[in-house]
Scaffold this motif. Structure first.
Motif, mmCIF file in Angstrom:
data_model
loop_
_atom_site.group_PDB
_atom_site.id
_atom_site.type_symbol
_atom_site.label_atom_id
_atom_site.label_comp_id
_atom_site.label_asym_id
_atom_site.label_seq_id
_atom_site.Cartn_x
_atom_site.Cartn_y
_atom_site.Cartn_z
ATOM 1 N N ARG A 1 55.783 34.130 38.394
ATOM 2 C CA ARG A 1 57.238 34.123 38.192
ATOM 3 C C ARG A 1 57.986 34.274 39.519
ATOM 4 N N HIS A 2 57.354 34.966 40.470
ATOM 5 C CA HIS A 2 57.987 35.191 41.772
ATOM 6 C C HIS A 2 57.356 34.340 42.871
ATOM 7 N N ASP A 3 56.624 33.304 42.451
ATOM 8 C CA ASP A 3 55.986 32.370 43.390
ATOM 9 C C ASP A 3 55.089 33.077 44.401
ATOM 10 N N LEU A 4 54.388 34.110 43.924
ATOM 11 C CA LEU A 4 53.458 34.845 44.784
ATOM 12 C C LEU A 4 52.034 34.428 44.435
ATOM 13 N N PRO A 5 51.204 34.157 45.416
ATOM 14 C CA PRO A 5 49.832 33.703 45.132
ATOM 15 C C PRO A 5 48.952 34.850 44.621
ATOM 16 N N VAL A 6 48.055 34.528 43.695
ATOM 17 C CA VAL A 6 47.033 35.485 43.254
ATOM 18 C C VAL A 6 45.756 35.123 44.014
ATOM 19 N N GLU A 7 45.522 35.855 45.082
ATOM 20 C CA GLU A 7 44.367 35.544 45.923
ATOM 21 C C GLU A 7 43.085 36.046 45.254
ATOM 22 N N PRO A 8 42.042 35.196 45.184
ATOM 23 C CA PRO A 8 40.786 35.606 44.526
ATOM 24 C C PRO A 8 40.222 36.915 45.068
ATOM 25 N N SER A 9 40.350 37.142 46.375
ATOM 26 C CA SER A 9 39.800 38.369 46.965
ATOM 27 C C SER A 9 40.591 39.609 46.560
ATOM 28 N N LEU A 10 41.794 39.396 46.022
ATOM 29 C CA LEU A 10 42.642 40.523 45.628
ATOM 30 C C LEU A 10 42.599 40.786 44.126
ATOM 31 N N MET B 1 38.584 49.425 45.197
ATOM 32 C CA MET B 1 39.573 49.692 46.244
ATOM 33 C C MET B 1 38.922 49.631 47.632
ATOM 34 N N LEU B 2 37.686 50.100 47.742
ATOM 35 C CA LEU B 2 36.984 49.997 49.025
ATOM 36 C C LEU B 2 36.868 48.529 49.456
ATOM 37 N N LYS B 3 36.667 47.634 48.493
ATOM 38 C CA LYS B 3 36.603 46.202 48.809
ATOM 39 C C LYS B 3 37.934 45.716 49.372
ATOM 40 N N SER C 1 40.511 42.126 56.171
ATOM 41 C CA SER C 1 41.244 42.160 57.441
ATOM 42 C C SER C 1 42.738 42.333 57.215
ATOM 43 N N ASN C 2 43.205 41.864 56.040
ATOM 44 C CA ASN C 2 44.623 42.000 55.703
ATOM 45 C C ASN C 2 44.719 42.537 54.270
ATOM 46 N N PRO C 3 44.550 43.853 54.089
ATOM 47 C CA PRO C 3 44.499 44.424 52.740
ATOM 48 C C PRO C 3 45.847 44.384 52.041
ATOM 49 N N GLY D 1 59.373 45.362 46.860
ATOM 50 C CA GLY D 1 59.189 44.549 48.062
ATOM 51 C C GLY D 1 57.751 44.179 48.362
ATOM 52 N N HIS D 2 56.823 44.534 47.476
ATOM 53 C CA HIS D 2 55.413 44.193 47.706
ATOM 54 C C HIS D 2 55.160 42.728 47.315
ATOM 55 N N LYS D 3 54.465 42.022 48.180
ATOM 56 C CA LYS D 3 54.122 40.625 47.908
ATOM 57 C C LYS D 3 52.612 40.409 47.904
ATOM 58 N N LYS D 4 51.917 41.198 48.697
ATOM 59 C CA LYS D 4 50.451 41.105 48.727
ATOM 60 C C LYS D 4 49.920 42.226 47.830
ATOM 61 N N ILE D 5 49.668 41.881 46.570
ATOM 62 C CA ILE D 5 49.322 42.876 45.555
ATOM 63 C C ILE D 5 47.913 42.609 45.036
ATOM 64 N N GLY D 6 47.088 43.643 45.027
ATOM 65 C CA GLY D 6 45.747 43.526 44.473
ATOM 66 C C GLY D 6 45.714 44.034 43.046
ATOM 67 N N MET D 7 44.734 43.576 42.286
ATOM 68 C CA MET D 7 44.549 44.090 40.927
ATOM 69 C C MET D 7 43.096 44.432 40.678
ATOM 70 N N ILE D 8 42.879 45.622 40.115
ATOM 71 C CA ILE D 8 41.564 46.020 39.616
ATOM 72 C C ILE D 8 41.627 45.851 38.111
ATOM 73 N N THR D 9 40.972 44.838 37.600
ATOM 74 C CA THR D 9 41.045 44.541 36.170
ATOM 75 C C THR D 9 40.085 45.437 35.388
ATOM 76 N N GLY D 10 40.262 45.434 34.073
ATOM 77 C CA GLY D 10 39.242 45.996 33.210
ATOM 78 C C GLY D 10 38.165 44.943 33.013
ATOM 79 N N PRO D 11 37.112 45.233 32.249
ATOM 80 C CA PRO D 11 36.065 44.233 31.991
ATOM 81 C C PRO D 11 36.666 43.005 31.310
ATOM 82 N N LEU D 12 36.379 41.839 31.824
ATOM 83 C CA LEU D 12 37.025 40.631 31.333
ATOM 84 C C LEU D 12 36.384 40.076 30.065
ATOM 85 N N ASN D 13 35.332 40.739 29.573
ATOM 86 C CA ASN D 13 34.789 40.374 28.263
ATOM 87 C C ASN D 13 35.453 41.173 27.148
#
Length: 335
Positions: free
Chosen positions: A203-212, A227-229, A234-236, A174-186
């Motif tokens: 696939r589920h029409d959920l936005p990938v917000e740049p801040s997340l 994670m502190l970021k 205001s809406n984690p 049921g999570h729609k606002k999902i953040g990702m901590i990536t590995g190094p993108l290089n």
């Protein structure tokens, strides 16, 4: 300058077959051998005699290069490599690159100086052309990390699929606002796990917000800081996917330091299923890699290269699986 790769392409055979025709023609069918010799003659190919002679001097030692020895993920991969190596009478040398690409390249001299018979690279951050050229003259296998589109023998999982699976799991809760901590993108692992995350969200029409989406470097500290970021927003997010377990541990600690709870206030999922994941508090939901099998398969492939045996396949994609523990729960307040 004509390379063994050019000969293989013209003769429509593998580079390993060209190598066998040059060094052990009796092990190759006469028709194939004639086709290769014709290509060699037409292209005026000059074999690297010195490299071939050096390869024949056995040390019964193989070298394994890891990007960062402090990352516990590699321990079971190394056990798998050593299990096969020891059973075949080989010793294992370990080289820690310390996430330094220049040091990775320096370790290749161990083979050039004939201090080892072959090499398993658990990192592929050097220039692709350098690794591919080296693999033409020396036995080399890639494991865990990989080079897209390369024919170098490689053992890994499908990181895009694994990351997609982790994200789909959070969405199923049921999570729609999902953040990702990536590995190094290089690094290919960082890019592929982000790609899998993005595919699942789309696939589920959920936005990938740049801040997340925040870039980490596979360390505990980066997971904590990213994670502190998220928590400062205001809406984690209600859930976070960390691209490896070390960063997931750091992320959980950041949540606790803000007097919040995992998973009650925010769910966290990791990737790798390192040994500490099951005894962490809370026990971490994660994507499990078959680390020991990656190691054994890589070493078996390397032995075939050392012995100049025919490879039936170059790429091995092993199965990962979702391990459900207590760091994720259903979102009771979906947006």
């Amino acid at each position: 300058m004509v390379s063994i790769k050019d000969v293989a392409k013209k003769a429509n055979v593998s580079t390993a077959t060209v190598s066998r025709v040059i060094s052990r023609p009796e092990a190759v069918k006469e028709e194939t051998s004639m086709k290769v010799m014709k290509a060699i003659h037409e292209l005026k190919y000059q074999p690297n005699v010195l490299a071939r002679q050096l390869r024949k001097l056995e040390t019964k030692t193989i070298l394994v290069i890891v990007p960062d020895i402090t990352n516990t993920f590699f321990s079971k991969v190394l056990r798998g490599i050593e299990y096969v190596a020891v059973s075949k009478g080989y010793k294992v040398l370990l080289g820690d690159a310390g996430n330094d690409v220049a040091r990775e390249g320096e370790f290749l001299n161990v083979l050039r100086q004939k201090q080892a018979d072959g090499i398993v690279l658990l990192t592929a951050r050097m220039e692709t052309s350098l690794i591919e050229e080296f693999a033409l003259d020396y036995p080399l296998v890639l494991a865990c990390e990989y080079i897209e589109g390369s024919t170098i023998p490689t053992v890994s999982i499908d990181n895009i699929s694994g990351a997609r699976k982790a994200t789909e799991y959070l969405i199923s809760l049921g999570h729609k606002k999902i953040g990702m901590i990536t590995g190094p993108l290089n690094v290919v692992l960082g890019r592929d796990r982000l790609k899998g995350f993005s595919q699942a969200m789309a696939r589920h029409d959920l936005p990938v917000e740049p801040s997340l989406v925040q870039e980490g470097n596979f360390t505990y500290d980066s997971g904590y800081n990213m994670m502190l970021k998220f928590l400062a927003l205001s809406n984690p997010p209600t859930a976070v996917f960390a691209a490896n377990d070390e960063m997931a541990f750091g992320a959980v600690k950041a949540v606790k330091d803000r007097r919040m709870r995992v998973p009650e206030d925010i769910s966290v999922i990791g990737f790798d299923d390192i040994e500490f994941s099951s005894i962490f508090e809370p026990p971490l939901t994660t994507i499990s890699q078959p680390t020991f099998e990656i190691g054994t398969t890589a070493m078996e492939l390397l032995l075939k290269l050392i012995n100049e045996d025919e490879l039936t396949r170059n790429q091995y994609i092993l199965e990962d699986k979702l391990i459900e523990r207590q760091s994720c729960v259903s979102n009771n307040n979906p947006l």
